[in-house]
Scaffold this motif. Structure first.
Motif, PDB file in Angstrom:
ATOM      1  N   ASP A   1       0.873  -1.172   0.000  1.00 13.04           N
ATOM      2  CA  ASP A   1       0.000   0.000   0.000  1.00 13.04           C
ATOM      3  C   ASP A   1       0.913   1.226   0.000  1.00 13.04           C
ATOM      4  O   ASP A   1       1.526   1.546   1.023  1.00 13.04           O
ATOM      5  CB  ASP A   1      -0.924   0.014   1.226  1.00 13.04           C
ATOM      6  CG  ASP A   1      -1.957   1.150   1.140  1.00 13.04           C
ATOM      7  OD1 ASP A   1      -1.683   2.163   0.452  1.00 13.04           O
ATOM      8  OD2 ASP A   1      -3.027   1.035   1.761  1.00 13.04           O
TER       9      ASP A   1
ATOM     10  N   ARG B   1      -1.949  -2.145  -3.888  1.00 10.62           N
ATOM     11  CA  ARG B   1      -3.309  -1.726  -3.544  1.00 10.62           C
ATOM     12  C   ARG B   1      -3.270  -0.306  -3.017  1.00 10.62           C
ATOM     13  O   ARG B   1      -2.675  -0.047  -1.973  1.00 10.62           O
ATOM     14  CB  ARG B   1      -3.922  -2.644  -2.477  1.00 10.62           C
ATOM     15  CG  ARG B   1      -5.411  -2.411  -2.343  1.00 10.62           C
ATOM     16  CD  ARG B   1      -5.900  -1.931  -0.984  1.00 10.62           C
ATOM     17  NE  ARG B   1      -5.343  -0.727  -0.416  1.00 10.62           N
ATOM     18  CZ  ARG B   1      -5.912   0.500  -0.518  1.00 10.62           C
ATOM     19  NH1 ARG B   1      -7.012   0.686  -1.188  1.00 10.62           N
ATOM     20  NH2 ARG B   1      -5.358   1.550   0.079  1.00 10.62           N
TER      21      ARG B   1
ATOM     22  N   GLU C   1      -2.296   7.529  -5.441  1.00 10.74           N
ATOM     23  CA  GLU C   1      -1.094   6.771  -5.072  1.00 10.74           C
ATOM     24  C   GLU C   1      -0.593   5.915  -6.232  1.00 10.74           C
ATOM     25  O   GLU C   1       0.619   5.820  -6.481  1.00 10.74           O
ATOM     26  CB  GLU C   1      -1.396   5.911  -3.839  1.00 10.74           C
ATOM     27  CG  GLU C   1      -1.618   6.761  -2.587  1.00 10.74           C
ATOM     28  CD  GLU C   1      -2.398   6.069  -1.472  1.00 10.74           C
ATOM     29  OE1 GLU C   1      -2.455   6.625  -0.359  1.00 10.74           O
ATOM     30  OE2 GLU C   1      -2.990   4.978  -1.707  1.00 10.74           O
TER      31      GLU C   1
ATOM     32  N   VAL D   1      -2.925  11.224   2.568  1.00 13.97           N
ATOM     33  CA  VAL D   1      -3.372   9.838   2.578  1.00 13.97           C
ATOM     34  C   VAL D   1      -4.709   9.653   1.861  1.00 13.97           C
ATOM     35  O   VAL D   1      -5.159   8.536   1.669  1.00 13.97           O
ATOM     36  CB  VAL D   1      -3.451   9.263   4.017  1.00 13.97           C
ATOM     37  CG1 VAL D   1      -2.104   9.361   4.715  1.00 13.97           C
ATOM     38  CG2 VAL D   1      -4.540   9.956   4.829  1.00 13.97           C
TER      39      VAL D   1
END
Ligand code: ATP
Ligand code: TZE
Ligand code: MG
Length: 294
Positions: A106, A132, A137, A162
Motif C-alpha cells: 500500500d 493496492r 497513489e 493519505v
C-alpha cells in the motif's frame, strides 16, 4: 449479475476462483505478515482475522524475513515512517524478492517527502506482487517508477496526503503499467493492481475490472484502505494475484454495504464492518457485480 454473454465463460472461471479463495482462507486460516502504519495497525490485524486469516506485525528486517518463512504472504504499508525504515524497507523488499516471497504494497501518500519517495523508488526492481492503493497513489507510483511513456503526462496529478484527489478512472493506464511491471518481476509470474474508490478497479495488466458498490462511510473511518491491503495479502496466501485482489475488494464492497445499514456513524460502522467481513459468504463475494472493461 448481468455479464455480457461473450465474456461469460472467462468471468465464470474467475468467479469460481474467487469463491475458492474465500473458502480456502476460511478453511486454511493463512498467516499474512504486515509491516504497516501505526494509525491503523489494529484494524489491519482484526480485518485479517475477520476475513478468516491470521496476523503478525513485524518491523525489524531479520524478524520480517524469518516470519516470511512461515507466512503465506506479506504486506508493507508506508503510511507512517520512522528513521530506520529508510534502510529497513529496501532491505526487506530485496530479501523478500531473493527468497521468492509474495507481498502486497500500500503506497500510502506516494509522492510526499524524500524518505517515502526513496523507499518507494527502491521497490522498483524488487517489487511487490500486488499494489493496492487509491488512484492518486497508483498514479504517483507509476510516475516514480518511470513506467509511463516519455510523452504522456498527467497535469492533474499531485501528491494527495493519505486521501485520493484523483478519480479511479484517471488511474487506469497507470494501474495497467504497474501491474505489467509487477508481473515481470513476480515470484509467481503474475501481478495485480487494485485501485480503490467509489468504483474499485482491479487489473493484472491484461484484463481490467470495475467493481461497483461499497459504502462512502469507508472514507469516514481511518484504515479502510490499509486493512483492505492486509486482507488482500491474506487472499494472496491462497490465490493468484488477480483473484486475490478481486476477492478482497469484493469482500470489502459487500461487507461495507451491510455495515452501512447496520451502523449509526463512524464508530459503530467500523465495528459493523468487522462483523460483516466475518459473515459475508464466499457465494456472496463471488456473485458480485464484476464489469470487465478495456
Ligand atoms: N465513495 C465511496 N463509495 C463506496 N466505497 C468507497 C468509496 N470510497 C472508498 N470506498 C471503499 O473504501 C475502501 C478503501 O478505499 P479508499 O479509496 O478510501 O482507500 P484509502 O484512501 O487508501 O483509505 P485509507 O488510506 O484511509 O486506509 C475500498 O473498499 C473502497 O471500495
Ligand atoms: C491517517 C494516516 N496517516 C498516516 S497513515 C494513515 C492511515 C490512513 O492511510
Ligand atoms: Mg490509503
Amino acid at each position: 449479475m448481468s455479464d455480457d454473454s461473450s465474456a461469460n465463460d472467462a468471468l465464470g472461471t474467475l468467479r469460481a476462483a474467487i469463491k475458492q479463495a474465500v473458502t480456502d482462507v476460511h478453511e486454511q486460516t493463512p498467516l499474512a505478515q504486515s509491516f504497516t502504519n501505526f494509525v491503523t495497525i489494529n484494524l489491519v490485524a482484526n480485518a485479517q482475522l475477520a476475513a478468516g486469516g491470521t496476523a503478525a506485525m513485524s518491523y525489524l528486517p531479520d524478524d520480517v524475513i524469518a516470519t516470511a518463512e512461515i507466512a503465506g504472504s506479506n504486506y508493507i504499508n508506508v503510511g507512517t515512517l520512522l528513521p530506520f525504515f529508510k534502510d529497513a524497507l529496501p532491505e526487506i523488499a530485496r530479501k523478500l524478492h531473493e527468497n521468492g516471497k509474495t507481498w502486497v504494497l500500500d503506497p500510502v501518500a506516494a509522492g510526499i517527502g524524500e524518505t517515502r519517495t526513496f523507499i518507494l523508488e527502491s521497490f522498483r526492481d524488487a517489487p511487490p506482487t500486488i499494489v493496492r492503493g487509491n488512484a492518486s497513489e497508483v498514479i504517483a507510483l507509476d510516475a516514480m517508477w518511470g513506467l509511463a511513456d516519455a510523452d504522456s503526462t498527467d497535469p492533474t496529478t499531485r501528491p494527495a496526503g493519505v486521501e485520493a484527489v484523483d478519480e479511479v478512472d484517471a488511474a487506469i493506464d497507470a494501474a495497467k503499467r504497474v501491474a505489467r511491471h509487477l508481473a515481470k518481476h513476480s515470484p509467481v509470474g503474475k501481478g495485480a493492481v487494485a485501485v480503490s474508490g467509489a468504483v474499485d478497479l482491479v487489473t493484472d495488466g491484461e484484463r481490467t475490472f470495475r467493481l461497483p458498490g461499497g459504502s462512502a462511510m469507508m472514507t469516514k473511518i481511518t484504515g479502510a484502505g490499509c486493512s483492505l491491503g492486509g486482507v488482500t495479502a491474506t487472499y494472496l496466501a491462497v490465490a493468484e494475484p488477480l483473484v486475490a485482489a478481486l476477492a478482497a475488494s469484493l469482500l470489502y464492497d459487500r461487507a461495507s454495504e451491510i455495515a452501512e445499514v447496520k451502523s449509526d456513524g463512524p464508530g459503530s460502522f467500523q465495528v459493523a464492518l468487522l462483523d460483516a467481513l466475518w459473515n459475508v459468504t464466499a457465494d456472496q463475494v463471488a456473485a458480485s457485480d464484476i464489469i470487465e472493461t478495456n
